[in-house]
Design a protein around this motif. Structure first.
Motif, short mmCIF file in Angstrom:
data_model
loop_
_atom_site.label_atom_id
_atom_site.label_comp_id
_atom_site.label_asym_id
_atom_site.label_seq_id
_atom_site.Cartn_x
_atom_site.Cartn_y
_atom_site.Cartn_z
N ALA A 28 0.81 -1.21 0.00
CA ALA A 28 0.00 0.00 0.00
C ALA A 28 0.85 1.27 0.00
CB ALA A 28 -0.92 -0.01 1.22
N ASN A 29 2.16 1.11 -0.18
CA ASN A 29 3.06 2.27 -0.20
C ASN A 29 2.91 3.12 1.07
OD1 ASN A 29 5.04 3.95 -1.28
ND2 ASN A 29 3.54 5.27 -2.29
N MET A 30 2.88 2.43 2.21
CA MET A 30 2.77 3.10 3.50
C MET A 30 3.99 2.79 4.34
SD MET A 30 -1.14 2.62 4.78
CE MET A 30 -2.55 3.24 3.87
N LYS A 31 4.34 3.72 5.20
CA LYS A 31 5.43 3.53 6.14
C LYS A 31 4.94 3.88 7.53
CE LYS A 31 10.29 4.69 6.94
NZ LYS A 31 11.46 5.45 6.44
N ILE A 32 4.93 2.89 8.43
CA ILE A 32 4.49 3.14 9.80
C ILE A 32 5.54 4.00 10.49
CG2 ILE A 32 3.92 2.08 12.02
CD1 ILE A 32 2.78 -0.27 10.51
N LEU A 33 5.08 5.09 11.09
CA LEU A 33 6.00 6.13 11.53
C LEU A 33 6.37 6.07 13.01
CD1 LEU A 33 4.38 9.08 9.55
CD2 LEU A 33 6.30 7.64 8.88
N LYS A 49 -5.48 2.02 12.91
CA LYS A 49 -5.18 3.13 13.82
C LYS A 49 -3.96 2.78 14.66
CE LYS A 49 -7.44 6.27 17.08
NZ LYS A 49 -8.68 6.55 17.85
N ILE A 50 -2.90 3.57 14.51
CA ILE A 50 -1.66 3.37 15.25
C ILE A 50 -1.26 4.68 15.91
CG2 ILE A 50 0.76 2.65 15.14
CD1 ILE A 50 -1.12 0.40 14.40
N ASN A 51 -1.22 4.68 17.24
CA ASN A 51 -0.79 5.86 17.99
C ASN A 51 -1.60 7.10 17.60
OD1 ASN A 51 0.87 7.09 19.93
ND2 ASN A 51 2.30 7.82 18.38
N ASP A 52 -2.93 6.91 17.47
CA ASP A 52 -3.88 7.98 17.15
C ASP A 52 -3.74 8.51 15.73
OD1 ASP A 52 -5.10 7.91 19.67
OD2 ASP A 52 -3.62 9.29 20.51
N ASN A 71 -3.42 1.94 -0.87
CA ASN A 71 -3.47 3.19 -0.11
C ASN A 71 -4.70 3.98 -0.55
OD1 ASN A 71 -2.94 5.83 0.96
ND2 ASN A 71 -0.78 5.25 1.12
N ARG A 72 -5.57 4.27 0.40
CA ARG A 72 -6.84 4.90 0.07
C ARG A 72 -6.69 6.35 -0.36
NH1 ARG A 72 -12.07 5.11 4.18
NH2 ARG A 72 -13.44 6.38 2.86
N GLY A 87 -8.52 14.00 9.19
CA GLY A 87 -7.91 14.85 10.21
C GLY A 87 -6.86 14.15 11.05
N HIS A 88 -6.84 12.82 11.03
CA HIS A 88 -5.85 12.04 11.79
C HIS A 88 -4.97 11.21 10.88
CE1 HIS A 88 -9.00 12.80 14.89
NE2 HIS A 88 -7.93 12.94 15.67
N LEU A 89 -4.79 11.67 9.65
CA LEU A 89 -4.03 10.91 8.67
C LEU A 89 -2.59 10.70 9.13
CD1 LEU A 89 -5.05 9.82 5.96
CD2 LEU A 89 -3.97 11.78 4.86
N TYR A 90 -2.01 9.54 8.81
CA TYR A 90 -0.66 9.20 9.27
C TYR A 90 0.40 10.14 8.72
CZ TYR A 90 0.26 6.97 4.73
OH TYR A 90 0.45 6.72 3.39
#
Length: 626
Positions: free
Chosen positions: A388-393, A431-434, A453-454, A485-488
């Motif tokens: 999904a071309n995401m990186k958990i931060l 949802k990770i760390n809000d 990735n949405r 509003g809470h996008l990673y």
């Protein structure tokens, strides 16, 4: 796990190139190495004469001094001076003279006959020294302290470089223990070589010159090792030392002293415990591979003064090779953990790894099931995020119990534990760390589950369908404000690209109005000001299609209000529109709210039907009404 042994010289030759701690290196320039191997004739069983013991001790100590081209000595027997037995003289030339003289080092020599072999085979021994004698050394510049341990088979030299700060440590220890007469001093075995004798002499000179007398200004301010973090600089120098592990050993036995510096130019000595274990690390830029696959190309080799050998391949993983153990702790981020987990899984299926061209073998690599499951979880979660071309931060260790459940649910979907029906598009918010990581989940033409990735996805396009036509719109058009509003992360370049790629026309303008509302709502939650800039960018393009739409102007005004940038001209425009649309309760409520007339804003809000009220509360303009 049983790890194979490695010859140190082989490992050093292939790996170690640079030192982590800077060292002072010199050529010893010694003429030869003295090796004592010839056995003395057997002595009678009765106690050897004390004088004979001391003379043999001095004779044995002088042998490596005589063998060194840069040392000379004058050593008395039978305690001719109060606290000293003589001196070792050092020179920087093979020609001795006033112009080549370096130092006159005070020494003390003790001899001991060890028939019972209680000390002779040890690496370190203790010897009780009178406190008043230590005070004499402290008030001078220290002393090189020797104890020669002998029996019928061999002789060994034990020593301690007693520079003033080291003596202070012993005297402080005696006071803590309420010792009145003596304190045990730790002595370390010395190889009876000319080069080793020269090394400890040079080290004594370096430390005593740096510290001066115990009665000076520096040594009384010796810093406790627990306080070194309060200082800006730390240094240590080990003379005639040619490898990181040798440097660490010099620190371990107390030959070399650490110094710290505050905001002044003075370096203060650091007191450490006797025979402390130290570890020397070396950064290596060479490959580590298993079965031909390279996993690491930058890692650290760690050698300890306890003869330990480890390879720290990442923040999370250390191979304690000498102990046959793996130390794996989830400290870092998912990407690094994924590589570690893949490496460890490869190790489980092999019996050999290659480190900088050196093959290291092992066997019995058995891993508990729960640890294997954790490695699989890491690999699976990384695979999903990469898809999904995401990186958990945030690091995995900072996941809450609920964060972990959100992530585990994705892994369960990957493995088919949760059904994904073909030709159906699902949304899922991890949802990770809000922070929210929004996914689209579906099956591709081959039935394989895809994680998309949405919001930031180049392979997919948002669109509005009108009849047979499809018009491109941003991916975030239907994004609920709680998610947006809470996008990673906010990739503004990508959001702008989506807008530039949007088709602005009469068929899409209603949907794009929702996108502007989404951007404003996301700003109210995240306080990301650039979201308002992007919303204004969209409104300008919408005006080019139709500038008469009232809600476009209301949205522009509420953006201005959030920026505190409403001019008198814009206020007049609002009042003019209020007169024109006075019968529209929603428009009137919104304009009165923008004008900070809450009384009239509430009056018009109460005129709305119950359903209209609930819908109006969802709009970002409502924050100026309540």
């Amino acid at each position: 796990m049983n790890f194979g042994r490695i010859r140190k010289e082989e490992m050093y030759g292939n790996i170690i190139k640079n030192f982590v701690i800077a060292m002072h290196l010199k050529e010893s320039s010694c003429r030869g190495i003295y090796n004592y191997s010839k056995k003395d004739k057997k002595l009678p069983k009765e106690m050897l004469n004390k004088t004979k013991i001391e003379k043999r001790a001095i004779h044995f100590l002088e042998l490596p001094i005589v063998e060194c081209d840069y040392l000379d000595s004058s050593i008395n027997s039978m305690d001719k001076e109060l606290s000293w037995d003589g001196y070792i003289y050092t020179y920087h030339s093979k020609t001795f003279g006033n112009n080549t003289f370096d130092d006159k080092i005070p020494i003390q020599v003790k001899g001991h006959w060890d028939d019972q072999k209680k000390e002779i085979n040890k690496k370190n021994i203790q010897y009780p020294v009178d406190l008043d004698v230590l005070e004499n050394y402290y008030n001078d510049r220290g002393v090189l302290y020797f104890k020669i341990v002998m029996n019928g088979d061999k002789k060994e030299i034990f020593y301690s470089i007693l520079y003033p700060s080291k003596i202070k440590g012993y005297l402080d220890e005696a006071r803590r223990k309420k010792n009145k007469k003596q304190i045990n001093v730790v002595l370390t075995k010395l190889q009876p070589k000319a080069s080793e004798m020269l090394r400890i002499c040079r080290q004594f000179t370096f430390e005593s010159n740096k510290q001066g007398s115990g009665r000076g200004q520096i040594v009384p301010k010796t810093v406790c090792v627990n306080d070194i973090g309060k200082y800006k600089s730390l240094q240590a120098t080990a003379m005639d030392t040619d490898s990181p592990i040798e440097f660490a050993k010099r620190l371990s036995v107390g030959d070399a002293c650490f110094y710290v510096q505050d905001n002044s130019d003075i370096w203060f000595p650091v007191s450490t415990n006797n025979v402390t274990e130290y570890f020397g690390g070396q950064r290596v830029v060479k490959n580590i591979s298993v079965g031909g696959k390279v996993f690491y190309s930058n890692y650290e080799i760690i050698c300890g003064t306890d003869d330990s050998f480890s390879i720290r391949v990442s923040e999370n993983l250390t191979l304690q090779w000498s102990k046959g153990k793996i130390d794996f702790k989830e400290k870092g981020y998912l990407e690094e953990l994924n590589n570690d987990a893949l490496f460890l899984k490869a190790m489980v299926n092999s019996t050999q790894i290659e480190v900088a061209g050196v093959s290291l073998t092992y066997n019995n690599c058995k891993i508990p099931q729960e640890i294997m499951e954790e490695w699989n979880f890491i690999v699976d979660l990384y695979k999903i995020c990469e898809m999904a071309n995401m990186k958990i931060l945030i690091p995995l260790k900072d996941f809450s119990v609920y964060d972990r459940k959100y992530a585990q649910r994705l892994v369960d979907i990957l493995h088919g534990k949760i059904e994904v029906v073909p030709d159906t598009l699902y949304t899922y918010e991890m949802k990770i760390n809000d922070k929210i990581y929004p996914f689209l989940i579906c099956r591709d033409g081959n039935g394989k589950i895809q994680f998309v990735n949405r919001i930031y996805e180049s392979r997919y396009q948002g669109y509005v369908k009108v009849g047979e036509k499809h018009y491109k719109v941003p991916m975030f058009c239907d994004m609920p404000r709680g998610i947006f509003g809470h996008l990673y992360k906010y990739d503004y370049a990508d959001l702008r690209y989506q807008i530039e790629n949007t088709e602005f026309n009469s068929e899409t303008i209603s949907t794009l109005h929702s996108a502007v509302i989404a951007l404003i709502s996301a700003y109210d939650i995240s306080n990301e000001s650039e979201l308002l800039e992007i919303a204004e960018m969209m409104l300008n393009k919408m005006y080019e299609v139709d500038s008469t739409i009232i809600y476009e102007h209301i949205n522009e005004w509420q953006i201005m209000k959030r920026k505190n940038a409403i001019s008198d001209d814009e206020i007049n425009k609002m009042k003019h529109l209020l007169k024109k649309c006075g019968d529209d309760v929603e428009v009137s409520c919104a304009i009165y709210a923008l004008l900070d007339d809450k009384e009239n804003a509430h009056r018009y809000f109460e005129k709305m039907a119950a359903k209209e009220k609930e819908e109006f509360k969802e709009f970002p303009i409502y924050k100026y009404v309540e």
